[in-house]
Each structure stands twice: as C-alpha cells, then as structure tokens.
Design a protein around this motif. Sequence first.
Motif, PDB file in Angstrom:
ATOM      1  N   LEU A  28      32.160   7.077  10.439  1.00 21.60           N
ATOM      2  CA  LEU A  28      31.964   8.230  12.009  1.00 21.60           C
ATOM      3  C   LEU A  28      31.685   9.226  11.229  1.00 21.60           C
ATOM      4  O   LEU A  28      30.371  10.203  11.965  1.00 21.60           O
ATOM      5  N   LEU A  29      32.581  10.096  10.874  1.00 21.69           N
ATOM      6  CA  LEU A  29      31.857  11.254  10.417  1.00 21.69           C
ATOM      7  C   LEU A  29      30.345  11.543   9.520  1.00 21.69           C
ATOM      8  O   LEU A  29      30.400  12.678   9.492  1.00 21.69           O
ATOM      9  N   ALA A  30      30.710  10.893   8.715  1.00 19.35           N
ATOM     10  CA  ALA A  30      29.108  11.721   8.134  1.00 19.35           C
ATOM     11  C   ALA A  30      28.301  11.200   8.455  1.00 19.35           C
ATOM     12  O   ALA A  30      27.022  11.590   8.510  1.00 19.35           O
ATOM     13  N   ASP A  34      30.882   9.961  17.805  1.00 20.71           N
ATOM     14  CA  ASP A  34      31.429  10.359  18.647  1.00 20.71           C
ATOM     15  C   ASP A  34      32.259  11.046  18.351  1.00 20.71           C
ATOM     16  O   ASP A  34      33.241  10.393  17.919  1.00 20.71           O
ATOM     17  N   LYS A  35      32.906  12.308  18.951  1.00 15.89           N
ATOM     18  CA  LYS A  35      33.449  12.468  19.314  1.00 15.89           C
ATOM     19  C   LYS A  35      35.244  11.854  19.860  1.00 15.89           C
ATOM     20  O   LYS A  35      36.244  11.795  18.544  1.00 15.89           O
ATOM     21  N   ALA A  36      34.759  11.518  20.323  1.00 16.17           N
ATOM     22  CA  ALA A  36      36.155  10.326  21.046  1.00 16.17           C
ATOM     23  C   ALA A  36      36.455   9.454  19.875  1.00 16.17           C
ATOM     24  O   ALA A  36      37.624   9.129  20.133  1.00 16.17           O
ATOM     25  N   LEU A  37      35.063   8.737  19.758  1.00 15.94           N
ATOM     26  CA  LEU A  37      35.600   7.635  18.773  1.00 15.94           C
ATOM     27  C   LEU A  37      36.393   8.404  17.443  1.00 15.94           C
ATOM     28  O   LEU A  37      37.454   7.624  16.744  1.00 15.94           O
ATOM     29  N   VAL A  38      36.026   9.252  16.757  1.00 21.49           N
ATOM     30  CA  VAL A  38      36.380  10.027  15.642  1.00 21.49           C
ATOM     31  C   VAL A  38      37.281  10.357  15.843  1.00 21.49           C
ATOM     32  O   VAL A  38      39.002  10.536  15.618  1.00 21.49           O
ATOM     33  N   ASP A  39      38.067  10.696  17.162  1.00 24.53           N
ATOM     34  CA  ASP A  39      39.537  11.275  17.309  1.00 24.53           C
ATOM     35  C   ASP A  39      40.695  10.432  17.727  1.00 24.53           C
ATOM     36  O   ASP A  39      41.489  10.170  16.924  1.00 24.53           O
ATOM     37  N   GLU A  40      39.923   8.688  17.904  1.00 20.11           N
ATOM     38  CA  GLU A  40      40.467   8.371  18.484  1.00 20.11           C
ATOM     39  C   GLU A  40      41.110   7.118  17.113  1.00 20.11           C
ATOM     40  O   GLU A  40      42.004   6.654  16.780  1.00 20.11           O
ATOM     41  N   ALA A  97      34.748  14.837   6.400  1.00 19.44           N
ATOM     42  CA  ALA A  97      33.780  14.125   5.631  1.00 19.44           C
ATOM     43  C   ALA A  97      34.463  13.675   4.376  1.00 19.44           C
ATOM     44  O   ALA A  97      35.063  13.214   3.433  1.00 19.44           O
ATOM     45  N   ARG A  98      33.971  15.580   4.092  1.00 22.68           N
ATOM     46  CA  ARG A  98      34.705  15.700   2.359  1.00 22.68           C
ATOM     47  C   ARG A  98      36.455  15.639   2.837  1.00 22.68           C
ATOM     48  O   ARG A  98      37.012  14.724   1.308  1.00 22.68           O
ATOM     49  N   SER A  99      37.041  15.688   3.813  1.00 25.43           N
ATOM     50  CA  SER A  99      38.613  15.595   3.609  1.00 25.43           C
ATOM     51  C   SER A  99      39.000  14.274   3.433  1.00 25.43           C
ATOM     52  O   SER A  99      39.868  13.781   2.693  1.00 25.43           O
ATOM     53  N   ALA A 100      38.301  13.680   4.342  1.00 23.17           N
ATOM     54  CA  ALA A 100      38.590  11.590   4.592  1.00 23.17           C
ATOM     55  C   ALA A 100      37.839  11.513   2.587  1.00 23.17           C
ATOM     56  O   ALA A 100      38.777  10.795   2.126  1.00 23.17           O
ATOM     57  N   ALA A 101      36.971  11.759   2.170  1.00 23.79           N
ATOM     58  CA  ALA A 101      36.689  11.671   1.067  1.00 23.79           C
ATOM     59  C   ALA A 101      38.160  11.723  -0.318  1.00 23.79           C
ATOM     60  O   ALA A 101      38.142  10.675  -1.255  1.00 23.79           O
ATOM     61  N   ASP A 102      38.141  12.860  -0.023  1.00 23.33           N
ATOM     62  CA  ASP A 102      39.412  13.877  -0.568  1.00 23.33           C
ATOM     63  C   ASP A 102      40.841  12.978  -0.490  1.00 23.33           C
ATOM     64  O   ASP A 102      41.795  12.482  -0.875  1.00 23.33           O
TER      65      ASP A 102
END
Length: 130
Positions: A28-30, A34-40, A97-102
């Motif tokens: 989603l981040l890459a 949608d911000k709401a979906l990212v937050d959920e 996205a970088r943080s999610a990969a980490d």
Amino acid sequence: MAEPTTGIEAIDLHHRAQIGLVDALGELLARGGDKALVDETLARLLDFTELHFRTEEALMARHAYPGREAHAQAHGRLLEAARALAQAVQGGAAAGARSAADLRQWLHDHIRGADLDFGEWCRERGLEGA
C-alpha cells in the motif's frame, strides 16, 4: 524470501498472518495507497502483533521456557519498531515503505532466531504443537 517456521502450528499461522499484514502495508505504501486503508492496515498489524506476542509469551510461561524474559524483551523492541513505522507513515509513503521493509526483515530474523529456538526447545521436550 521463504517464510520461516518454528514447528509450532498455531505460532506459525500467526507469523504468516503477521508477515502478510506487513507485506500488505508495504505494498500500500509503495503504491501510494489510500490513507484510510493504510491506517486501517497499520492498526490491524499493531493489534495482531500485540495479540500474537501475548499468545506466544503465554505459551512460553505455560511451559516454563527459560528464555521467556529475553524473548519478551525482543517482542517489546518489535512493538516499538511497529509503532515507529506508524510514525514513519505519517512522514510519507516512501519513509513508511522503507520502515515496512525493515520491520519485515526484523520479524523474519526474530522468527529464524528466538522463535525457532523456542520451537526446538519444545520439540526436545515432546511439546510439538505446544
């Protein structure tokens, strides 16, 4: 990257779900989802991670696993990393996205290390399926 396993079915199912949530969030981040979906998705990841850690730590306590305290401390560090991911997401999709990969890498390393050690300890004592 192959999904790591501990040999404890319930824990491995949790890990697959947890990694799936991290992957979904990263995707989603890459793509600037949608911000709401990212937050959920992020909220689900944090909630599920807390549930998983409580479950795993209760299993360790039930079997008097000698490495439980250090393992729980590692869980605390991962929760901090997940919360930092939430902050990074506020800083923008690229940072998130970088943080999610980490976070995904940290999770894999934790499963291949501390969680695998717990799984082996259970198997040595005939606690398969713990």
